[in-house]
Write an enzyme that holds these catalytic residues in place. Structure first.
Site, PDB file in Angstrom:
ATOM      1  N   GLY A  11      -0.726   7.551  -8.080  1.00 44.46           N
ATOM      2  CA  GLY A  11      -2.126   7.982  -8.021  1.00 44.46           C
ATOM      3  C   GLY A  11      -2.882   8.074  -9.161  1.00 44.46           C
ATOM      4  N   ASN A  13      -5.262   5.684  -9.831  1.00 35.62           N
ATOM      5  CA  ASN A  13      -6.501   5.427  -9.352  1.00 35.62           C
ATOM      6  C   ASN A  13      -7.164   6.634  -8.711  1.00 35.62           C
ATOM      7  OD1 ASN A  13      -7.450   2.538 -10.060  1.00 35.62           O
ATOM      8  ND2 ASN A  13      -5.280   2.361  -9.551  1.00 35.62           N
ATOM      9  N   LEU A  84       0.079   1.148   1.025  1.00 26.17           N
ATOM     10  CA  LEU A  84       0.570  -0.122   1.550  1.00 26.17           C
ATOM     11  C   LEU A  84       0.970  -0.355   2.911  1.00 26.17           C
ATOM     12  CD1 LEU A  84       3.607   0.110  -1.544  1.00 26.17           C
ATOM     13  CD2 LEU A  84       1.049  -0.940  -1.615  1.00 26.17           C
ATOM     14  N   LEU A  86      -0.450  -1.497   6.496  1.00 26.18           N
ATOM     15  CA  LEU A  86      -1.498  -2.082   7.115  1.00 26.18           C
ATOM     16  C   LEU A  86      -2.458  -1.205   7.796  1.00 26.18           C
ATOM     17  CD1 LEU A  86      -2.465  -5.228   7.303  1.00 26.18           C
ATOM     18  CD2 LEU A  86      -1.277  -5.330   9.588  1.00 26.18           C
ATOM     19  N   ILE A  87      -3.765  -1.388   7.859  1.00 18.08           N
ATOM     20  CA  ILE A  87      -4.514  -0.548   8.589  1.00 18.08           C
ATOM     21  C   ILE A  87      -4.752  -0.939   9.873  1.00 18.08           C
ATOM     22  CG2 ILE A  87      -6.931   0.448   8.472  1.00 18.08           C
ATOM     23  CD1 ILE A  87      -5.235   1.509   6.042  1.00 18.08           C
ATOM     24  N   ASN A 101     -10.599  -1.578  -0.421  1.00 22.75           N
ATOM     25  CA  ASN A 101      -9.007  -1.641  -1.295  1.00 22.75           C
ATOM     26  C   ASN A 101      -9.522  -2.100  -2.505  1.00 22.75           C
ATOM     27  OD1 ASN A 101      -6.081  -1.610  -1.109  1.00 22.75           O
ATOM     28  ND2 ASN A 101      -6.236  -3.801  -0.978  1.00 22.75           N
ATOM     29  N   HIS A 103      -6.921  -4.329  -4.971  1.00 25.00           N
ATOM     30  CA  HIS A 103      -5.925  -5.301  -5.301  1.00 25.00           C
ATOM     31  C   HIS A 103      -5.651  -5.654  -6.648  1.00 25.00           C
ATOM     32  CE1 HIS A 103      -2.621  -7.801  -3.795  1.00 25.00           C
ATOM     33  NE2 HIS A 103      -3.125  -8.773  -4.585  1.00 25.00           N
ATOM     34  N   ASP A 144      -5.497  -7.792   2.610  1.00 23.69           N
ATOM     35  CA  ASP A 144      -6.306  -8.558   1.644  1.00 23.69           C
ATOM     36  C   ASP A 144      -7.056  -9.745   1.981  1.00 23.69           C
ATOM     37  OD1 ASP A 144      -4.448  -6.774  -0.167  1.00 23.69           O
ATOM     38  OD2 ASP A 144      -2.927  -8.456  -0.248  1.00 23.69           O
ATOM     39  N   GLU A 173      -8.811  -1.573 -13.546  1.00 19.80           N
ATOM     40  CA  GLU A 173      -8.776  -0.590 -12.143  1.00 19.80           C
ATOM     41  C   GLU A 173      -9.680   0.626 -12.575  1.00 19.80           C
ATOM     42  OE1 GLU A 173      -5.327  -2.328  -9.379  1.00 19.80           O
ATOM     43  OE2 GLU A 173      -4.817  -0.427 -10.724  1.00 19.80           O
TER      44      GLU A 173
HETATM   45  C1  GAR Z   1      -2.690  -0.227  -8.203  1.00 20.31           C
HETATM   46  O1  GAR Z   1      -2.477  -1.158  -9.199  1.00 20.31           O
HETATM   47  C2  GAR Z   1      -3.218  -1.025  -6.971  1.00 20.31           C
HETATM   48  O2  GAR Z   1      -4.132  -2.026  -7.220  1.00 20.31           O
HETATM   49  C3  GAR Z   1      -2.117  -1.400  -6.115  1.00 20.31           C
HETATM   50  O3  GAR Z   1      -1.257  -0.336  -6.214  1.00 20.31           O
HETATM   51  C4  GAR Z   1      -1.507   0.405  -7.422  1.00 20.31           C
HETATM   52  C5  GAR Z   1      -1.466   2.008  -7.332  1.00 20.31           C
HETATM   53  O4  GAR Z   1      -1.372   2.402  -8.481  1.00 20.31           O
HETATM   54  N1  GAR Z   1      -2.382  -1.689  -4.753  1.00 20.31           N
HETATM   55  C6  GAR Z   1      -1.717  -2.769  -4.268  1.00 20.31           C
HETATM   56  O5  GAR Z   1      -0.957  -3.534  -4.793  1.00 20.31           O
HETATM   57  C7  GAR Z   1      -2.126  -3.304  -2.997  1.00 20.31           C
HETATM   58  N2  GAR Z   1      -1.781  -4.487  -2.450  1.00 20.31           N
HETATM   59  P1  GAR Z   1      -1.793   4.179  -8.707  1.00 20.31           P
HETATM   60  O6  GAR Z   1      -0.833   4.660  -7.508  1.00 20.31           O
HETATM   61  O7  GAR Z   1      -1.349   4.025  -9.887  1.00 20.31           O
HETATM   62  O8  GAR Z   1      -3.364   4.256  -8.543  1.00 20.31           O
END
Ligand code: GAR
Length: 191
Positions: A11, A13, A84, A86-87, A101, A103, A144, A173
């Site tokens: 979490g 992000n 993770l 799929l919606i 999203n 990526h 994606d 990010e």
């Molecule tokens: C992030 O790096 C995001 O880009 C990735 O999961 C991580 C979550 O990190 N998402 C994917 O890979 C989607 N395919 P966080 O929980 O620290 O925000």
């Protein structure tokens, strides 16, 4: 505008997004949705007084119950931040161009099922890419593949490992995701 963040991991992000909109009078993060009851992101929600919805995978695909919660919380916009599953199409249809999203690579490269987190950075490293980055995109019913809103790049050195690549991408990010969410919402409300 009320945002629901979907997240299943650490979490970091989600935390940045919550902090970014904390004092915003127009945009509010008012629900965190996760399919993992033990996900650390739920502690971030609790620390920030944001309501939590833990969903069951089966219900998520077989019912449309989540739309009732969205009504209750007046959700206008959905952000996937490390979610993770799929919606399902009932949700992408009800929230067309209102689900985004992030990526951790430059789509269309290194996307698709199973491409998440460190799997992505390991694949990028193995492919000896010279650059990687982030992609923020609309979500459709395929992994994606929705229209790209924004990308940012970083260089990969020969000494980089999947871990150092992950650190570089994480910086992008955190810097861009909240701002791009705000821009996307603002553009939509102005048109
Ligand atoms: C992030 O790096 C995001 O880009 C990735 O999961 C991580 C979550 O990190 N998402 C994917 O890979 C989607 N395919 P966080 O929980 O620290 O925000």
């Amino acid at each position: 505008m009320n945002i629901a963040i979907f997240a299943s991991g650490t979490g970091t992000n989600a935390k940045k997004i919550i902090e970014y909109f904390e004092n915003n009078t127009q945009v509010k993060v008012n629900l965190i949705v996760s399919n993992k009851a033990t996900a650390p992101v739920l502690d971030i929600a609790r620390e920030n007084g944001i309501d939590i919805l833990v969903i069951d995978r089966h219900n998520f695909y077989k019912t449309q119950d989540i739309l009732n919660f969205f009504n209750e919380y007046s959700i206008d916009f959905v952000v996937l931040a490390g979610f993770l599953l799929l919606i399902p199409s009932y949700l992408t249809k009800s929230f067309e161009n209102k689900i985004v999203n992030i990526h951790p690579a430059l789509l269309p490269k290194f996307g698709g099922k199973g491409m998440y987190g460190m799997n992505v950075h390991k694949a990028v490293h193995e492919a000896k890419e010279k650059e990687t980055g982030i992609t923020i995109h609309y979500v459709n019913e395929n992994y994606d593949e929705g229209a790209i809103i924004f990308q940012a790049k970083c260089l990969i050195d020969t000494e980089d490992t999947p871990e150092t690549i992950s650190n570089k991408v994480r910086i992008l990010e955190h810097e861009f995701f909240p701002k791009i969410i705000e821009q996307t919402i603002t553009n939509q409300t102005e048109t």
